[in-house]
Design an enzyme around this catalytic site. Structure first.
Site, mmCIF file in Angstrom:
data_model
loop_
_atom_site.group_PDB
_atom_site.id
_atom_site.type_symbol
_atom_site.label_atom_id
_atom_site.label_comp_id
_atom_site.label_asym_id
_atom_site.label_seq_id
_atom_site.Cartn_x
_atom_site.Cartn_y
_atom_site.Cartn_z
ATOM 1 N N ASP A 1 0.864 -1.167 0.000
ATOM 2 C CA ASP A 1 0.000 0.000 0.000
ATOM 3 C C ASP A 1 0.908 1.227 0.000
ATOM 4 O OD1 ASP A 1 -2.207 1.595 0.118
ATOM 5 O OD2 ASP A 1 -2.459 1.428 2.282
ATOM 6 N N ASP B 1 -2.304 -1.439 6.400
ATOM 7 C CA ASP B 1 -2.469 -0.820 7.709
ATOM 8 C C ASP B 1 -3.918 -0.482 8.025
ATOM 9 O OD1 ASP B 1 -2.846 1.179 5.889
ATOM 10 O OD2 ASP B 1 -1.522 2.640 6.858
ATOM 11 N N ASP C 1 -7.661 -3.016 3.901
ATOM 12 C CA ASP C 1 -6.663 -4.002 3.467
ATOM 13 C C ASP C 1 -6.958 -5.419 3.958
ATOM 14 O OD1 ASP C 1 -4.978 -2.080 2.181
ATOM 15 O OD2 ASP C 1 -4.250 -1.464 4.142
#
Length: 792
Positions: free
Chosen positions: A320, A550, A554
């Site tokens: 990410d 995080d 996700d």
């Protein structure tokens, strides 16, 4: 305050509409507590302490060893019980490691922003998040995390929802707008009424889609499980047949010093214990546990032992952008002058503008850091809003200025301005334009003064870490909720290959997402569901996929990945479903995890062959004995020196040696190649002793002694090869184990139930051992050649 009834799936609940400055009354709070409408989330995990104990204690091998141990106690063969020490130690290591990981994770969750502010009985007070009740009034200030889903009833705020959506740009929200638990207030203040609590919150609902503490897809783990099944298939019928065979043998040939039951139980137990490679599972547990300890010193929490291996095998790493490659902050990189004002003039104007407001979002903080303290005081100001896309200030005797998106601060931007702005944006910059305008912030006389260019701050360790993965043949895919152009620029800055191959997944079908997975490296505007689809698609192409994340957005992808890595500064949900947690949110610690995984897998592949050679030997010699209707020669104590100083102690220290070589081949194939030569030589050496007994008529006691010395000699030959290439540590280890073994043979010869053998028997033993070494070398070369041929 008004009450109204609403219908839920459980029961009718009276809803309150408290005033922003009053909140709920004490009576209403008591009612909510009685109704159990309190913000308590039920954390569902598969790893309770009870389940951890059950999983590690009640295994097939443990129960088999326990049954053997009880049988040996029953007949008084206490000296043969030493093998139980390895079984108990193996079980304890597994239990301690898993409980330790669970407790560490629980402590980590407790430290994550536990308090919030509410209005109750007209007073502001601070309470635990778990004490929030339905319809409470939250007081939200910049930097605070929103505890529950709620709706704004007073004030305006900018909200960072990146943990939920992946979008790094804050969203402007006013009265009546919905706020989601887990988001952060970037700027502004507001009061919000709690609309959902506990498991009804959006963040909890999304978390339900992912099971925490999922089992790893480890090849090492799967191989060990397959070994258990194969060994069990052989062990159960062999053990039953051996029990009957020994009974028949000792009924016809009774031992002079021991009872029939004693001989049958000890010899059958020796067969069973020899077939169980208990030390191999201990070795794996210890090697992984040591890795966990090493990684914990580098602030990396391992929640699932075998995920260390999976990260070491990873060939695709999905990242990410926000929180992993970037720090979540921005900085001003350049100011491009367009008018006659100097850099110092622009600095004073923008510094005075941004300091006229109390915004604490990424853009405002970056502008304040770059342009410094204010010089002028604003007579009139207009704050930034998501509708206006600009802020404005009027300064006495200086003029009126606007700062924002070029298409909103100019009525008709020139082609030159438009082209420059779009060119900057294509390079991943956030572009602001400073203009001078009329006193009412209109666009009729707007004059461009300067472009201000901002960009995401890259983590200092990110480029070096990306380079390490590239050098180790790991493909990088960046998956983000941000604009793909912005993500592509970040990828370029950190050194990701194919950074220019980017795509927006917004509005694409599942099939289009799957098709894009192999064509692009950068994915923008990705939804949580699409992240999971991408990971699944990459796995379907034969890739081993690791995923970092995080946020709640996700967790579906983290669940799907072969190895999931969470950033500790992110959400509880992401941490709970991940196998690895970077406690200091330091992306640069990942190469250390990979190195640990390589060390574990490479060393276990070599060291485990020492254990498995004993299992192969026991299975095949048992089959030989049954076919020839002979007695099984060994009792458990006669394997003790082999297990301790040829297999157990050396394999433990060898497994801890540095080894950062890339993992090659399949675990089972590599293990078989390392194991079969030694196993075959052990079997052939023992069969040679039986043949010698047939022609010479030596006693069973002499046969056992000769077989024990033969397998010890062959064991040290295998250990010698395993220690190559020798260094000072391996040399000392080999010589120490050899010396201790020889010493034990001299001091405890009778304890191992050995007897003196004649000169001719010693000579034959030496000939067999000398013949075993060249056979072992030839078999090793043959298996190595076969492995290369099949691989090619």
């Amino acid at each position: 305050m008004k009450e109204k009834k609403i219908k839920t799936t459980k029961k009718d609940i009276s809803r309150f509409n408290p005033k922003p400055d009053v909140g709920l009354t004490s009576k209403q709070i008591e009612k909510r507590i009685e109704e159990n409408l309190v913000n308590v989330t039920t954390v569902k995990t598969n790893k309770t302490i009870g389940k951890i104990l059950l999983k590690n204690i009640f295994t097939f091998f443990n129960m088999t060893c326990l049954a053997v141990g009880l049988a040996l106690i029953f007949v008084g063969a206490y000296s043969d019980l030493l093998f139980m020490g390895i079984v108990i130690l193996n079980t304890l290591i597994g239990i301690i490691q898993e409980i330790r990981a669970k407790k560490t994770m629980d402590k980590l969750s407790l430290t994550n922003s536990n308090f919030t502010k509410v209005i109750r009985d007209g007073e502001e007070e601070e309470i635990y998040k778990t004490e929030i009740v339905l319809d409470d009034v939250l007081v939200l200030n910049p930097g605070m995390q929103i505890a529950c889903d709620s709706v704004i009833i007073e004030g305006n705020v900018e909200v960072n929802e990146s943990l939920l959506t992946g979008e790094s740009q804050p969203a402007k929200k006013g009265k009546g707008a919905s706020l989601y638990g887990g988001s952060f207030i970037s700027s502004g203040t507001c009061k919000a009424k709690v609309t959902k609590i506990g498991n009804d919150n959006y963040i909890a609902q999304l978390s339900e889609k992912a099971k925490t503490f999922k089992q790893s897809k480890s090849e090492l783990l799967n191989s060990l499980r397959a070994l258990i099944k194969v060994i069990t298939i052989f062990m159960v019928p062999i053990a039953l047949l051996m029990l009957y065979n020994n009974y028949k043998y000792y009924s016809s040939n009774p031992a002079s010093d021991y009872s029939l039951l004693y001989m049958v139980i000890t010899k059958t137990s020796g067969c069973i214990v020899a077939m169980i490679p208990a030390g191999m599972f201990l070795l794996t547990s210890v090697a992984l546990a040591v890795s966990v300890i090493r990684l914990s010193k580098k602030r990396t929490l391992v929640q699932e032992l075998y995920c260390i291996e999976m990260l070491a095998r990873t060939n695709v790493l999905c990242l990410d952008k926000t929180g992993t490659l970037t720090s979540g902050t921005m900085s001003v990189t350049d100011v491009s002058l367009l008018g006659k004002k100097s850099h110092e003039d622009v600095r004073k104007i923008i510094a005075s503008m941004v300091n006229s407001f109390h915004d604490a979002n990424m853009t405002a903080l970056a502008l304040k850091a770059y342009f410094g303290k204010p010089t002028y005081s604003a007579e009139k100001s207009l704050p930034f809003s998501s509708e206006r896309k600009f802020m404005g200030c009027k300064f006495k005797n200086l003029g009126t200025y606007k700062l924002g998106a070029y298409e909103y601060v100019l009525d008709k931007p020139s082609e030159e301005i438009k082209k420059s702005a779009e060119e900057y944006a294509s390079k991943g910059f956030r572009v602001l334009l400073l203009t001078e305008c009329d006193a009412n912030f209109g666009n009729t006389i707007s004059k461009p003064i300067a472009f201000v260019l901002l960009q995401d701050n890259i983590r200092k360790d990110a480029p070096k870490t990306i380079q390490w993965f590239k050098e180790n043949d790991v493909d990088i895919k960046i998956i983000s909720g941000d604009n793909p152009v912005t993500v592509s620029e970040v990828a370029r800055r950190v050194g990701v290959d194919n950074y220019d191959k980017y795509i927006s997944l917004q509005g694409l079908s599942n099939n289009e997402v799957i098709e894009a997975s192999s064509k692009y490296s950068i994915f923008g505007r990705v939804s949580p569901e699409q992240k999971a689809i991408l990971v699944k698609a990459l796995k379907s192409q034969g890739k081993t996929v690791a995923m970092t994340g995080d946020g709640v957005n996700d967790i579906l992808a983290l669940k799907e990945a072969d190895c999931s890595i969470a950033i500790a500064s992110g959400s509880d949900a992401a941490r709970s479903v991940s196998q690895l947690v970077l406690l200091d949110s330091n992306f640069s610690s990942m190469p250390s995890v990979v190195a640990e995984g390589r060390r574990v897998v490479n060393n276990i592949q070599k060291s485990s062959s020492l254990f498995l050679m004993k299992t192969i030997f026991a299975i095949f010699i048992s089959i030989f004995v049954l076919c020839m209707r002979k007695t099984y020669p060994f009792s458990p104590i006669q394997f003790l020196l082999l297990e301790m100083f040829v297999i157990g102690l050396p394999s433990f220290f060898l497994a801890l040696q540095p080894n950062t070589n890339p993992i090659k081949g399949k675990f089972m194939a590599n293990l078989a190649r390392n194991t079969l030569p030694a196993g075959i030589c052990l079997v052939m050496s023992t069969i040679a002793m039986y043949i010698y007994q047939t022609f010479t008529g030596i006693s069973t006691e002499v046969l056992v002694t000769m077989c024990s010395f033969a397998i010890l000699s062959m064991g040290f030959i295998a250990l010698f090869k395993m220690c190559q290439p020798f260094n000072w540590f391996k040399s000392i280890l080999f010589l120490a184990c050899l010396g201790i073994t020889i010493t034990c043979l001299f001091l405890f010869f009778d304890v191992f139930k050995y007897v003196e053998i004649a000169y001719s028997e010693k000579l034959f033993l030496i000939i067999v051992c000398q013949s075993a070494y060249p056979l072992y070398v030839v078999l090793n070369k043959l298996f190595d050649f076969t492995a290369k041929f099949t691989t090619e």
